[in-house]
Design a protein around this motif. Structure first.
Motif, short mmCIF file in Angstrom:
data_model
loop_
_atom_site.label_atom_id
_atom_site.label_comp_id
_atom_site.label_asym_id
_atom_site.label_seq_id
_atom_site.Cartn_x
_atom_site.Cartn_y
_atom_site.Cartn_z
N SER A 3 0.83 -1.21 0.00
CA SER A 3 0.00 0.00 0.00
C SER A 3 0.86 1.25 0.00
N ASP A 4 1.93 1.20 0.77
CA ASP A 4 2.73 2.40 0.92
C ASP A 4 3.68 2.60 -0.24
N LEU A 5 4.03 1.50 -0.86
CA LEU A 5 5.03 1.64 -1.92
C LEU A 5 4.43 1.29 -3.28
N ALA A 6 3.99 0.03 -3.39
CA ALA A 6 3.53 -0.42 -4.70
C ALA A 6 2.27 0.32 -5.13
N ASP A 7 1.26 0.40 -4.25
CA ASP A 7 0.01 1.04 -4.63
C ASP A 7 0.21 2.52 -4.88
N ARG A 8 0.92 3.15 -3.98
CA ARG A 8 1.16 4.59 -4.18
C ARG A 8 1.97 4.82 -5.44
N ASN A 9 2.89 3.92 -5.66
CA ASN A 9 3.70 4.06 -6.87
C ASN A 9 2.86 3.90 -8.12
N ARG A 10 1.94 2.93 -8.05
CA ARG A 10 1.06 2.70 -9.21
C ARG A 10 0.18 3.92 -9.44
N LYS A 11 -0.42 4.44 -8.36
CA LYS A 11 -1.26 5.63 -8.51
C LYS A 11 -0.45 6.81 -9.00
N ASP A 12 0.75 6.90 -8.48
CA ASP A 12 1.63 7.99 -8.90
C ASP A 12 1.93 7.88 -10.39
N SER A 13 2.22 6.66 -10.82
CA SER A 13 2.54 6.46 -12.23
C SER A 13 1.34 6.78 -13.11
N LEU A 14 0.14 6.40 -12.64
CA LEU A 14 -1.06 6.72 -13.42
C LEU A 14 -1.21 8.23 -13.58
N GLN A 15 -0.98 8.96 -12.51
CA GLN A 15 -1.08 10.41 -12.61
C GLN A 15 0.03 10.98 -13.49
N LEU A 16 1.21 10.40 -13.39
CA LEU A 16 2.31 10.87 -14.25
C LEU A 16 2.01 10.60 -15.72
N LEU A 17 1.37 9.44 -15.97
CA LEU A 17 0.98 9.15 -17.36
C LEU A 17 -0.07 10.15 -17.84
N ARG A 18 -0.96 10.52 -16.92
CA ARG A 18 -1.96 11.54 -17.26
C ARG A 18 -1.26 12.87 -17.58
N VAL A 19 -0.26 13.20 -16.77
CA VAL A 19 0.52 14.43 -17.03
C VAL A 19 1.21 14.32 -18.39
N GLN A 20 1.79 13.15 -18.61
CA GLN A 20 2.48 12.93 -19.88
C GLN A 20 1.51 13.09 -21.06
N ASN A 21 0.31 12.54 -20.88
CA ASN A 21 -0.69 12.64 -21.94
C ASN A 21 -1.08 14.09 -22.19
N ASP A 22 -1.23 14.85 -21.11
CA ASP A 22 -1.55 16.28 -21.27
C ASP A 22 -0.41 17.02 -21.97
N LEU A 23 0.81 16.67 -21.59
CA LEU A 23 1.95 17.32 -22.24
C LEU A 23 2.00 16.98 -23.72
N ASN A 24 1.66 15.74 -24.04
CA ASN A 24 1.61 15.36 -25.45
C ASN A 24 0.51 16.13 -26.18
N SER A 25 -0.64 16.29 -25.52
CA SER A 25 -1.73 17.05 -26.13
C SER A 25 -1.28 18.49 -26.39
N LEU A 26 -0.54 19.03 -25.43
CA LEU A 26 0.00 20.39 -25.63
C LEU A 26 0.94 20.43 -26.82
N ALA A 27 1.75 19.39 -26.92
CA ALA A 27 2.71 19.34 -28.04
C ALA A 27 1.96 19.30 -29.37
N LEU A 28 0.90 18.47 -29.42
CA LEU A 28 0.12 18.37 -30.66
C LEU A 28 -0.56 19.70 -30.98
N ALA A 29 -1.11 20.33 -29.93
CA ALA A 29 -1.77 21.62 -30.16
C ALA A 29 -0.77 22.65 -30.68
N MET A 30 0.42 22.64 -30.09
CA MET A 30 1.45 23.60 -30.55
C MET A 30 1.88 23.29 -31.99
#
Lengths: 568, 485
Positions: free
Chosen positions: B83-110
């Motif tokens: 819970s403290d490591l694996a789950d948080r890490n997984r949730k963290d990675s999901l949010q980072l992927l969301r950030v990455q996706n947003d950054l990609n969307s910004l790149a496409l828009a630009m």
């Protein structure tokens, strides 16, 4: 399975003819109907001889798989619904035939006459969809045909003919790969504005080579192309339109839109829009009442599937299917993605109830396009009708339980937020598999129930007459705006009877590339009257009329009262 | 001696039979008392298996508790790790992927903005940017919640600063666009925004890589925990198995010892009972003979002497009548002594045999108890040694006594069968039945069993379908002719 994985899977499997036999044997046997309605194929009897031309010659151009739409409209204002069927055309350099859209005039005896040429609509274009609206408030519905390339706006002269006003209206400045469109009065100035969906940035010149086997060209998935923004054109009131896409906040270059429906999801009396996107998040454009929109799809829980995936949205419709007073939403998706049936939770959010409602599991093996909420059996609960058909002719080779031609689905509403597909019970012709695309409803025979129009890709158009078998009654309202737009698009009609209520929104668009009739129909079961009807006009004004007899239609003119018509 | 005599009399006459075991302390014979002491010695508490078994149980329970505690600790550790490591890490990675996706969307828009193939001014993208910005802010806020514990201040500062600078550049770009300086805005995108977006994308990618490394480390640690737990499980199972085996062996050993002790005890008890019976019989025989021979002779002599004395006294003399009276008393006493002698040990058993004794005894019982007894005798009679016959006679006595005193029946059946290979004696009644009154006759039944066992025969207490009790004694023929002590 999304479209990409589906096509990849297609590449890995050889043709399996035996599966066709298996599937045929597995097909449900026709059952004896115990329903209160029957849908009779009257296409030939009505004199409708239409064949969609996708232009397919082997070039595997993306638009070939998507067309086309249809509409019920009363273009001559004689009170009888006419029919318009959109058509494609041969691609440049591969000319084999001349094909145009078809306008069929209602002969008022169950038959139609092809008046395309007479009406001045025998114009070749690669048509996709249609939106009907009286944008100039002259009482006669005008027609927008969305196209691959230049969309066309035809103004109704009121004399049975149309004039192409694309250039003069200012719409000629925009060309793309347009799909669905609708007329609505987003700024409530009494003039119908125009919303147009665009799919992707595609043209024959910039077609991308896609292949499943590395040798032969196949249809590309939308991921192969850039998205294209939808357009919003504001009606200036002088026959011209202003492109307010950018200033209104509609602009989104990542959208790959196929369907659009109008709704008032926040119940503020201002029309909002729901756009179904293919492989991209759906958009719920909330009308901010100041000429701008804000996408609220993610917050409303309608952008993605319950698993957080952007599905391949095709058609969309919004209506008060649970008689809660708030519009629910249906979105058709790719096969293995199920129909999205969203119930309003009442706080501006939606919940996908397809599984609980019984719509999800049964739509897992179908690829839906057109979809409409309609009260097919006039029992007072809106049913859901879906036109199905795959985009790939060889789909059965890799998925034995998924066909290229697929039966439509008529989900009857139990009134308790559950549905049952009765397509196989309402008539043999109706349940025949089709490569369905466009879907619209309208009471062409004025018997009080809504009939059905279905178009197929590279195939015929179908007209199904709805026959009520149990004597269920209805009441219909033709709304005419005066200070509001003349079509009263955006008006909400709410009827009350026996302590319950039903509501309808007068709306264009919805479904897929298509438009249904504008009059609203309420099923009443065995009731012979309603207690009252409350009409909220697009400009916000409210009118109420009491104690109306069922079994007929009423013409309601804004601020001028209500007039019963003889029959429907 | 008095107690023994009374007891022997009771057994003999069938009145108030009592057991031997309850009166062990009263025996004067040496052997039973010694046996009793021997039995007590063999069951001393310090040799009981209970202590050993309880110890085994306590050890096993302690092992289970200790193992449960250990496993709970390990599971808690695993849960904490996951819970403290694996789950948080997984949730963290999901949010980072969301950030990455947003950054990609910004790149496409630009990219679309720079392509300049849209008929719209650059400001048209502002709503799109705003949507992405809101989603990006939300994703970063959530990401910080799950990753704050492991993110270094430098990393947080870098990401925050980079994003702030990026949005500041975006705002300036749209400001330029709003002022109609589209070329300047595009230059801003090319020179600044795209580079910042790329830097942000790289930073997020680095965080994702770190997350992956952490996930690998966590997976490794989880694997180690699983290995350790697995090893401990094997050890625990082995230890438990050994404990179970030891306890089982000990239980088998203790049970065998217990059963051996019980068997010895039973043997001793049986031997005691048989010796007691033999002692009774010999005593009664002795008394019977003494009464018959000594007192009988004396009384007979007294009678003869009185008779002779009376002949010397004249007729009609009062003395003569008194002498006759005394003589009658002596005769009566003689009769009583003989009857008592017969009752204590039927002399005719040795002289006329069992069959005659039974023939004599049945009418006696009928007279004494008023029972109606149907006596059947079958088979060809064969001689029965007196030492054997006395036990059969005693069983008959006890059985009929039970019928008379406890069954409530008024009739009984006695069957004496001389079978080719055995002698069978049956006493049957239609009374309350054996079960109903057995509790009151425990000692009598024990005596009957002991006598049957002494004879090497078998005695059954049956319940006939018609009701009542059937006592069946069967003695092998080869025993009947031999002498039994």
């Amino acid at each position: 399975m999304n479209r990409r994985s589906f096509l990849l899977a297609l590449a890995g499997l050889a043709s399996t003819p035996g599966l066709r036999l298996v599937n045929a044997l597995a097909a449900p046997a026709p059952r004896t109907s115990t329903l209160s309605l029957r849908l009779v194929d009257v296409t030939s009897q009505a004199g409708i001889q239409f064949h969609h031309n996708s232009g397919a010659y082997g070039g595997k151009f993306l638009p070939e798989t998507l067309g086309s739409g249809c509409a019920f409209l009363d273009y001559d204002r004689d009170g009888w619904q006419d029919i318009l069927l959109v058509n494609g055309m041969d691609w440049p350099g591969h000319k084999r035939q001349r094909s145009t859209l078809r306008l069929y005039r209602n002969n008022r005896d169950g038959s139609f006459s092809d008046v395309t040429r007479k009406a001045g609509l025998d114009v070749e274009m690669y048509g996709m969809g249609v939106a009907v609206g009286d944008y100039n408030n002259d009482g006669f519905p005008d027609i927008l045909i969305t196209c691959v390339g230049q969309n066309r706006l035809f103004r109704n002269t009121g004399k049975g003919t149309f004039v192409d006003v694309t250039r003069s209206s200012g719409l000629a400045a925009r060309q793309s790969f347009s799909t669905s469109a609708l007329w609505f009065d987003f700024d409530r100035d009494g003039l119908l504005d125009l919303f147009v969906c665009n799919y992707v940035k595609w043209s024959p010149e910039h077609d991308v080579f896609c292949s499943l086997d590395g040798k032969h060209k196949s249809y590309c998935t939308p991921e192969a192309y850039r998205g294209e923004t939808c357009w919003l054109f504001r009606n200036r009131g002088n026959g011209t339109f202003e492109d307010v896409t950018a200033t209104s906040g509609i602009f989104d270059s990542s959208s790959k839109s196929l369907g659009v429906a109008m709704l008032d999801y926040d119940q503020d009396g201002w029309p909002d829009l729901l756009v179904a996107n293919d492989t991209q998040p759906n958009k719920l454009y909330r009308n901010m009442r100041n000429g701008t929109f804000k996408d609220a799809a993610v917050d409303a829980g309608i952008a993605f599937s319950a698993e957080g995936k952007a599905r391949a949205g095709m058609g969309v419709d919004a209506a008060d299917f649970d008689n809660s007073g708030t519009s629910g939403v249906a979105i058709t998706n790719f096969d293995n993605e199920m129909i999205g049936l969203y119930g309003a939770l009442g706080n501006g959010t939606y919940e996908d109830v397809a599984m609980q409602a019984g719509v999800g599991p049964i739509s897992k093996n179908t690829l839906g396009f057109g979809c409409v909420f309609l009260d097919a059996d006039l029992d007072g609960a809106l049913d859901l009708l879906v036109a199905n058909g795959h985009i790939d002719e060889t789909v059965r080779n890799i998925r034995g339980n998924v066909g290229y031609a697929q039966p439509p689905q008529l989900f009857l509403n139990s009134g308790k937020r559950t549905f049952r597909d009765v397509a196989a019970e309402v008539g043999d012709g109706f349940s025949q598999p089709k490569v369905g695309r466009g879907l619209a409803y309208g009471d062409f025979d004025r018997d009080g129930d809504v009939d059905i129009l279905i178009t197929t890709n590279n195939g015929a158009g179908f007209l199904f007459r709805n026959d009520q078998l149990a004597g269920n009654r209805s009441i219909r309202f033709h709304l005419v705006g005066t200070s509001s737009n003349r079509d009263a698009i955006g008006a909400t009609v709410r009827i009350f009877h026996d302590g319950s209520s039903q509501s309808r929104l007068v709306r264009g668009g919805s479904s897929y590339l298509s438009q249904s009739e504008l009059p609203v129909t309420f099923g009443l079961g065995k009731r012979d009257r309603i207690d009252r009807v409350v009409i909220q006009w697009p400009n916000g004004k409210i009118e109420e009329y009491k104690n109306l007899a069922a079994g007929r239609a009423y013409e309601c003119i804004e601020a001028k009262g209500i007039t019963p018509l003889s029959g429907f | 001696m008095v107690g023994l005599s009374g007891n022997c009399l009771r057994l003999l006459t069938g009145t108030q039979p009592t057991g031997f075991l309850g009166e062990t302390e009263g025996f004067v014979f040496g052997e039973p008392a010694l046996y009793a002491r021997g039995v007590q010695r063999s069951l001393t508490p310090n040799r009981s298996p209970t202590v050993g078994l309880l110890s085994g149980l306590i050890i096993t329970l302690a092992a289970v508790v200790a193992y449960s505690w250990y496993i709970t600790l390990q599971i808690a550790g695993l849960r904490e790790l996951q819970s403290d490591l694996a789950d948080r890490n997984r949730k963290d990675s999901l949010q980072l992927l969301r950030v990455q996706n947003d950054l990609n969307s910004l790149a496409l828009a630009m990219r679309d903005m720079l392509d300049n193939d849209e008929p719209y001014p650059l400001t048209a993208w502002s709503a799109q940017f705003q949507r992405i910005r809101e989603d990006l802010d939300d994703a970063l806020r959530r990401e910080e919640q799950v990753a704050v514990a492991r993110r270094t201040p430098e990393q947080r500062q870098y990401l925050g600063n980079s994003l702030a600078q990026f949005w500041d550049a975006v705002d300036r770009t749209f400001a330029l666009a709003r002022d109609g300086k589209e070329d300047d805005a595009r230059a801003q995108i090319r020179l600044s925004l795209q580079a910042r977006q790329a830097a942000l994308s790289t930073a997020v990618a680095r965080l994702l890589v770190q997350n992956n490394e952490r996930e690998e480390q966590a997976a490794l640690r989880i694997g180690q925990i699983y290995d350790r737990v697995q090893r401990q499980v094997y050890i625990f199972l082995t230890a438990t198995l050994v404990a179970i085996l030891l306890t089982s062996f000990y239980m088998i050993y203790a049970n065998r010892r217990l059963f051996a002790q019980l068997a010895a005890l039973s043997e001793q008890r049986s031997e005691l009972a048989q010796k007691l019976i033999a002692a009774q019989e010999s005593t009664l025989l002795y008394i019977s003979r003494e009464l018959h021979d000594e007192f009988g002779q004396i009384l007979t002599a007294i009678g003869s002497m009185l008779s002779r004395a009376g002949n010397h006294v004249p007729e009609g003399s009062p003395l003569r009548s008194e002498l006759r009276e005394v003589c009658e008393i002596a005769q009566s006493t003689l009769d009583n002594v003989r009857s008592l002698s017969q009752a204590l040990h039927p002399v005719m058993l040795d002289e006329a045999g069992l069959e005659s004794v039974v023939d004599w005894y049945i009418p006696v019982v009928e007279r004494q108890t008023r029972l109606v007894i149907s006596y059947e005798k079958s088979g060809t009679p064969f001689p029965v040694d007196g030492s054997v016959g006395v036990h059969i006679y005693r069983v008959l006595q006890e059985a009929l006594n039970n019928v008379a005193r406890h069954s409530g029946a008024g009739q009984a059946w006695v069957r004496l069968r001389f079978l080719p290979d055995a002698l069978e004696l049956e006493v049957e009644d239609r009374g309350k039945g054996f079960v109903a009154h057995s509790a009151k006759h425990g000692i009598g039944l024990v005596a009957m069993r002991e006598r049957a066992e002494l004879l090497g025969g078998r005695i059954d207490f049956l319940q006939p379908p018609e009701g009542g009790t059937l006592v069946r004694l069967r003695v092998p023929r080869e025993i009947l002719g031999s002498h039994v002590r």
